[in-house]
Every structure is written in structure tokens, then in C-alpha cells.
Scaffold this motif. Structure first.
Motif, short mmCIF file in Angstrom:
data_model
loop_
_atom_site.label_atom_id
_atom_site.label_comp_id
_atom_site.label_asym_id
_atom_site.label_seq_id
_atom_site.Cartn_x
_atom_site.Cartn_y
_atom_site.Cartn_z
N PHE A 99 0.83 -1.21 0.00
CA PHE A 99 0.00 0.00 0.00
C PHE A 99 0.86 1.26 0.00
N SER A 100 0.35 2.27 -0.65
CA SER A 100 0.96 3.60 -0.51
C SER A 100 0.40 4.23 0.77
N LEU A 101 0.95 5.38 1.13
CA LEU A 101 0.47 6.04 2.36
C LEU A 101 -0.99 6.43 2.24
N HIS A 102 -1.46 6.63 1.01
CA HIS A 102 -2.86 7.00 0.79
C HIS A 102 -3.80 5.90 1.27
N GLU A 103 -3.45 4.62 0.97
CA GLU A 103 -4.31 3.50 1.38
C GLU A 103 -4.32 3.36 2.91
N PHE A 104 -3.16 3.59 3.54
CA PHE A 104 -3.13 3.53 5.00
C PHE A 104 -4.01 4.62 5.60
N ASP A 105 -3.97 5.80 5.00
CA ASP A 105 -4.82 6.90 5.47
C ASP A 105 -6.29 6.56 5.29
N LYS A 106 -6.61 5.90 4.21
CA LYS A 106 -8.00 5.58 3.87
C LYS A 106 -8.59 4.52 4.79
N LEU A 107 -7.88 3.41 4.98
CA LEU A 107 -8.40 2.30 5.78
C LEU A 107 -8.17 2.48 7.28
N GLY A 108 -7.08 3.13 7.64
CA GLY A 108 -6.77 3.35 9.05
C GLY A 108 -5.96 2.20 9.64
N THR A 109 -4.96 2.55 10.42
CA THR A 109 -4.08 1.54 11.00
C THR A 109 -4.82 0.63 11.97
N ALA A 110 -5.67 1.21 12.84
CA ALA A 110 -6.41 0.41 13.83
C ALA A 110 -7.31 -0.60 13.13
N SER A 111 -7.97 -0.17 12.05
CA SER A 111 -8.87 -1.06 11.32
C SER A 111 -8.10 -2.18 10.64
N LEU A 112 -6.94 -1.87 10.08
CA LEU A 112 -6.13 -2.91 9.43
C LEU A 112 -5.66 -3.96 10.44
N THR A 338 3.33 19.49 -8.99
CA THR A 338 2.20 19.91 -8.16
C THR A 338 1.61 18.65 -7.53
N PHE A 339 1.27 18.75 -6.25
CA PHE A 339 0.71 17.58 -5.55
C PHE A 339 -0.34 18.03 -4.54
N SER A 340 -1.46 17.29 -4.50
CA SER A 340 -2.52 17.54 -3.52
C SER A 340 -2.83 16.25 -2.78
N LEU A 378 7.87 12.70 -2.11
CA LEU A 378 7.67 12.40 -3.52
C LEU A 378 8.89 11.75 -4.15
N ILE A 379 10.08 11.91 -3.54
CA ILE A 379 11.30 11.35 -4.13
C ILE A 379 11.31 9.82 -4.04
N PRO A 380 11.08 9.23 -2.86
CA PRO A 380 11.01 7.75 -2.80
C PRO A 380 9.65 7.22 -3.25
N ARG A 381 8.80 8.10 -3.76
CA ARG A 381 7.49 7.76 -4.32
C ARG A 381 6.54 7.17 -3.28
N PHE A 382 6.52 7.83 -2.11
CA PHE A 382 5.50 7.49 -1.13
C PHE A 382 4.14 7.97 -1.62
N TYR A 383 4.15 9.03 -2.41
CA TYR A 383 2.97 9.53 -3.10
C TYR A 383 3.38 9.81 -4.55
N ASP A 384 2.40 9.85 -5.44
CA ASP A 384 2.65 10.22 -6.83
C ASP A 384 2.18 11.65 -7.08
N VAL A 385 2.92 12.35 -7.94
CA VAL A 385 2.59 13.75 -8.23
C VAL A 385 1.28 13.83 -9.01
N ASP A 386 0.59 14.98 -8.88
CA ASP A 386 -0.61 15.24 -9.69
C ASP A 386 -0.21 15.66 -11.10
N SER A 387 0.80 16.49 -11.17
CA SER A 387 1.31 16.95 -12.47
C SER A 387 2.79 17.24 -12.34
N GLY A 388 3.46 17.29 -13.48
CA GLY A 388 4.90 17.49 -13.47
C GLY A 388 5.63 16.17 -13.32
N LYS A 389 6.91 16.23 -13.05
CA LYS A 389 7.72 15.02 -12.95
C LYS A 389 8.75 15.14 -11.83
N VAL A 390 9.01 14.00 -11.19
CA VAL A 390 10.16 13.88 -10.29
C VAL A 390 11.13 12.93 -10.98
#
Length: 575
Positions: A99-112, A338-340, A378-390
Motif C-alpha cells: 500500500f501507498s500512504l494514501h491507502e493507510f490513510d484511507k483504511l486506518g491503521t487500527a482497522s487494518l 504539483t501535488f494535492s 515524492l522522491i522515494p514515491r511514497f505519493y505520486d505527483v498530480d502533475s509534473g515530474k520527479v
């Protein structure tokens, strides 16, 4: 729950054994009432003692055979169920690991955690019962009806009245129980979350005298779960009395009408006794099914939650045709990035462009919420950018496998994380096959040797869970040593010197300069003194670059940087 049964493939042989053994057990139990009827009708009534002994001995053999089948079936069903639970936990752990950090945020650590432990246990228990009861109950029910019909067809009309009552009871209770079981699992998640926050934040809770408040929070979550559990148990508790009432009334009706048929010469005493036994077997098969329906609703909810984890795919995937990562360079470039965060109204960082070269130190400074940590994630790709490039070595990080990308990076997070184990094992976390000399060298560069040597067992001293037996500064130095030992091409320090005193900070930066001379280094810092000598300083404000250059240049060109410097350093230090 059926979707999860695909994980039963490795346990086909034990399951086949269970099915065969349960079939043999059911046949044995169905045969016993007929033997009993023969003893009564042909042995007791006629006074044939030899026949009674002969059939009685056969009954003992059949009963012993059924008992052996039951014991062996229990062993294999438990073996299959335990293996299924082990495999399922392993699969979830591996899946969640992607999972990326987004999925952990979505499901929650306690729930997992709840899904990996409690939910799988629920499904595992039901599987063990299903292998026995869900197979045995239909066999006993169908076999019992056939045998009852063979004894007296008209008397089976009693069962035609009682069985629908049982079926309706089971269906109604199961339908009412499903939503409550679902609510229970959600409330169990909430209880786990409150407990986890209480345990991990115990220092903060005690320092602010919020123990009473946290106890109240826990009591509320606990009481909420308890109330729902009471409702469920009341509902399920009603099932057994209803079953027993119907069972006893059925027995009375069989004896009543059976007695009439015996007095009319249409039925023998032994057959009526056997009929009662078959009726009991049929009714108890429904009792077994009702027990299953007590557990199936909860297990079904658990299975849905487990499947939800499996069906949640990581936003960040490796490319189908990855570009081979270049070796021993480490150049990093942000091109109009750019990242949101998901659900955020505004971007965390906007239109960020800069380049970091090997052998250079790049520093990032800015106020709280300016996007510093977001940028480095964004460098180790914990998240992906919305636009642009790393870009790393001229290649978009989305075109490189995550493993090869992260192999290039030595990451020291803002919150130093240590694992249960020895100091040596924690440092080797960065490089599993590191020699003792490499461990010593990494610790020396990180300025950790002194405090390690003062510990009772040196590098073999055990770190407690969460690193609670070492200070914040010691945690940071061990985290830095862990990154240094892998000798990466890119070093990322996310405010990793904040817990160090100025003397240790200065010594560490001096040692790092020689150690990382050919690597790309990125430092996020709050202290100006830590980054004044950087080759490139990036000033962030509200997610945008407010200045870029060396210290002296920024003092002249960037108002934001100048304000930060003046708030931290005296006029003599600035001069």
C-alpha cells in the motif's frame, strides 16, 4: 466469504479427509436407531437374548467407529482452519505492505490491525465449524428424513409442521443479526483506535493530565461496543429456547400419535423409538445450523472487511515495462511538480522546479505547513505527483520499480522509528548483510558510538518497543546510522537533527560531509545554522518556492528567508 475460500487450495487433502470422515460418522449415527429398533422388536419382544447381545455388540462397534471418525475429522478440520488463518494473515500482511500512504490513510491503521487479527479469527472459527457442522447437518437432516419415512410415512407429518417453524426462526434471527454484527466490527475498530492512541500517546496524556479524559473516551467506546454486543446476544439467545420448545413439542406429538398408531397395529414400539431418535437427529441438525447462523453473520461481515483489504489496490504501482535504474549517480530533479492530498481543497505544493546534483547539499527551509515533508515524500514515491515530474538520474520515478528506486535512497524520517531488537539489528535494518565494521563505522559517523558504548551490552543492547529506552537525540542518531550503512546515492534528512544539541549537530554535519561527498544530500531543517553552508537552499512558503540559492544570495533576494534567519540568529551571527 466464498471469495476467501480460494485460499483453501493448499488444504484440499485435509478437507477431503474431513468430508469423508464426517460422511462415515453421519452414516454411523443414522444406523444406530435402526439397530436399536431391531433389538426392541426382534430381541426384547421375543426374548431372544443372543440376538440382543449380537446387535448390541454391533451397535458398540458402529458407535466406536463414529467416535473415531469424529476425533480424526476434528483434528483435520482444525488443521485446515489454522492453516487457512495463517495463510490469510500472511497474504493480508504482504498485500498491505504494497500500500501507498494514501491507502493507510484511507483504511486506518487500527482497522487494518483488527481485520488482520479479529476478523480472520472469526472466519477461521466459522470455517472449522463449517467443515464439521455444515457438512454433517444436511447429511443428518436428509438421512434422518429418509429413515423416518422408512419407519412410518404418516408420522412424518409431525415434522412437516415443526421444521418450517425452525427454518423461519433461523432466517428471521439471522436477518436481524447481520446489521448488528457489522456495527460490532466497526465499534471494535473504534475501541482499538482509542486504545492504540492511549498506549502510544501515554506520555502526552500524562503530561497534560488527561488520563481521566482518555478513560472516559475508552469507557464510551467500550460501552458502545458492549451495548451492541448485548443486543446481538439477546437476539441469538432467543434462538435456543425456541429450538428446544419446538423440539420438545415435536417429541410429545410423536409419542402421542405414535402411541395411537401402535395401539391400532400400524407401528411397532421399536420403530416408534427409532422414529423419535431420527426426529431428534433431524431437529438437532437444525440446531447445528442455527449455531452456524449465530456465527456466519459475524464472519460474513469480517469476510467483507477482509475482502475490502484485498480489493484495495495501491495507487502506486510498478510500471509494466520498468526502465532500468542508472547506477551510482543520484541526480534528482523536480520539474513543475504539483501535488494535492486526497480530499484537500488546495495543493500541498505547486509548480516546484529545482535540481539536486551528486556531491552537493540541498537544504529546504520554510514555515510549518509550507510543504517541506510533502516534497521529500515524492522522491522515494511514497505519493505520486498530480502533475509534473520527479526525475532521478533523468528518469521519471514512475518509470522505475519502487524497489530499485528506494534502493538508491537513504531516508531519515522526521519522527525517528526504531524496532524491537538490538542496536546492531536496528542499524543493520538499512543493510542486512552489513559487517560489524560497517555497523561500527555508521554509528561513529552518526555520533552514536559514545552513548552506545555506555549501554550495558553495547551494540547488543536491546531497544524497547518504539525505542522508549533511548532519548530523542539517540533515536535520531541511530536512524541516521541506519541510513548511512546502506551507502545510498541520495540522502534525505527530514528535520533529522532537531533533537541534537548544537555541538553534536556540528560534529555530525562535519562527519557527514566527508562520508557523503559523492552522494546527493537533501536536508529539511528548521534551524538556519544547520543549513547555512548548503550548496543550495530552497525556501518554501505556502507550497511554493519563495527563494532558491545560497545563504548570502537569499539574504539579499528572499524576504521570507531573511525573516527566518533574523528570527533565529543574532546580528553578530548573521554578519
Amino acid at each position: 466469504m466464498i471469495k476467501l475460500f480460494r485460499f483453501l487450495k493448499p488444504f484440499k487433502i485435509p478437507i477431503y479427509f474431513v468430508l469423508v470422515l464426517v460422511l462415515l460418522q453421519s452414516m454411523a449415527e443414522l444406523y444406530l436407531p435402526t439397530l436399536m429398533a431391531d433389538i426392541v422388536d426382534k430381541g426384547v419382544v421375543t426374548g431372544d437374548t443372543n440376538y440382543i447381545w449380537k446387535i448390541g455388540g454391533l451397535m458398540l462397534l458402529v458407535a466406536a467407529g463414529g467416535m473415531i471418525c469424529s476425533i480424526v475429522a476434528s483434528f483435520y478440520s482444525a488443521k485446515a482452519g489454522a492453516g487457512f488463518g495463517k495463510l490469510l494473515r500472511s497474504k493480508i500482511f504482504s498485500h498491505v505492505g504494497n500500500f501507498s500512504l494514501h491507502e493507510f490513510d484511507k483504511l486506518g491503521t487500527a482497522s487494518l490491525i483488527t481485520r488482520t487479527t479479529n476478523d480472520i479469527t472469526q472466519v477461521q472459527q466459522v470455517l472449522i465449524m463449517m467443515l464439521r457442522m455444515m457438512v454433517m447437518a444436511p447429511m443428518m437432516c436428509i438421512g434422518g428424513i429418509i429413515m423416518a419415512l422408512s419407519k412410518d410415512t404418516k408420522l412424518t407429518l409431525v415434522l412437516a409442521v415443526s421444521l418450517p417453524v425452525l427454518v423461519i426462526t433461523i432466517v428471521v434471527i439471522a436477518r436481524k443479526g447481520m446489521p448488528l454484527f457489522k456495527a460490532m466490527q466497526v465499534k471494535l475498530d473504534n475501541l482499538n483506535r482509542v486504545l492504540r492512541e492511549n498506549l502510544t500517546g501515554i506520555r502526552v496524556i500524562r503530561s497534560f493530565n488527561r488520563v481521566t479524559h482518555e478513560k472516559k473516551r475508552f469507557d464510551e467506546a467500550n460501552w458502545d461496543l458492549t451495548q451492541t454486543a448485548i443486543k446481538v446476544n439477546k437476539l441469538m439467545a432467543a434462538m435456543m429456547p425456541i429450538m428446544m420448545i419446538v423440539l420438545n413439542l415435536t417429541t410429545v406429538a410423536i409419542v402421542w400419535f405414535g402411541g395411537i398408531r401402535i395401539s391400532n397395529g400400524h407401528m411397532e414400539v421399536g420403530d416408534m423409538m427409532a422414529f423419535i431418535q431420527y426426529a431428534m437427529q433431524i431437529m438437532f441438525s437444525f440446531v447445528m445450523l442455527s449455531m452456524m447462523f449465530v456465527m456466519i453473520p459475524r464472519a460474513s461481515v469480517s469476510a467483507v472487511r477482509i475482502n475490502e483489504v484485498f480489493e484495495t489496490n495501491a495507487d502506486i504501482q510498478d510500471p509494466a515495462a520498468p526502465v532500468p535504474a542508472k547506477m551510482q549517480k543520484g541526480q534528482v530533479e523536480f520539474s513543475n511538480v504539483t501535488f494535492s492530498y486526497p480530499g484537500a481543497e488546495m495543493p500541498a505544493i505547486s509548480d516546484i522546479s529545482f535540481k539536486m546534483n551528486p556531491g552537493e547539499v540541498t537544504a529546504i527551509i520554510g514555515g510549518t505547513g509550507s510543504g517541506k515533508s510533502t516534497l521529500i515524500n515524492l522522491i522515494p514515491r511514497f505519493y505520486d505527483v498530480d502533475s509534473g515530474k520527479v526525475l532521478v538520474d533523468g528518469i521519471d520515478v514512475r518509470e522505475i520499480t519502487q524497489e530499485s528506486l528506494r534502493q538508491k535512497v537513504g531516508f531519515v524520517p522526521q519522527q525517528a522509528v526504531l524496532f524491537t531488537g538490538t542496536i546492531s539489528e536496528n542499524i543493520r535494518y538499512g543493510k542486512e548483510d552489513a559487517t560489524d565494521e560497517e555497523v561500527d563505522h555508521a554509528a561513529e559517523i552518526a555520533q552514536a558510538t559514545e552513548f552506545i558504548s555506555e549501554m550495558p551490552d553495547g551494540f547488543h543492547s536491546v531497544i524497547a518497543q518504539g525505542g522508549t529506552n533511548v532519548s530523542g537525540g539517540q533515536k535520531q542518531r541511530l536512524s541516521i546510522a541506519r541510513a548511512l550503512i546502506r551507502k545510498p546515492e541520495i540522502y534525505i534528512f527530514d528535520d533529522s537533527f532537531s533533537a541534537l544539541d548544537f555541538k553534536t549537530d556540528a560534529k555530525l554535519r562535519a562527519a557527514l560531509k566527508a562520508e557523503t561527498a559523492f552522494a546527493t544530500m537533501l536536508i529539511v531543517a528548521q534551524r538556519v545554522s544547520t543549513i547555512m553552508d548548503a550548496d543550495q537552499i530552497i525556501v518554501l512558503e505556502n507550497g511554493e518556492i519563495a527563494g532558491i540559492g545560497k545563504h548570502k544570495e537569499l539574504m539579499e533576494t528572499s524576504k521570507v528567508y531573511r525573516e527566518i534567519v533574523m528570527s533565529q540568529l543574532s546580528e553578530e551571527e548573521i554578519a
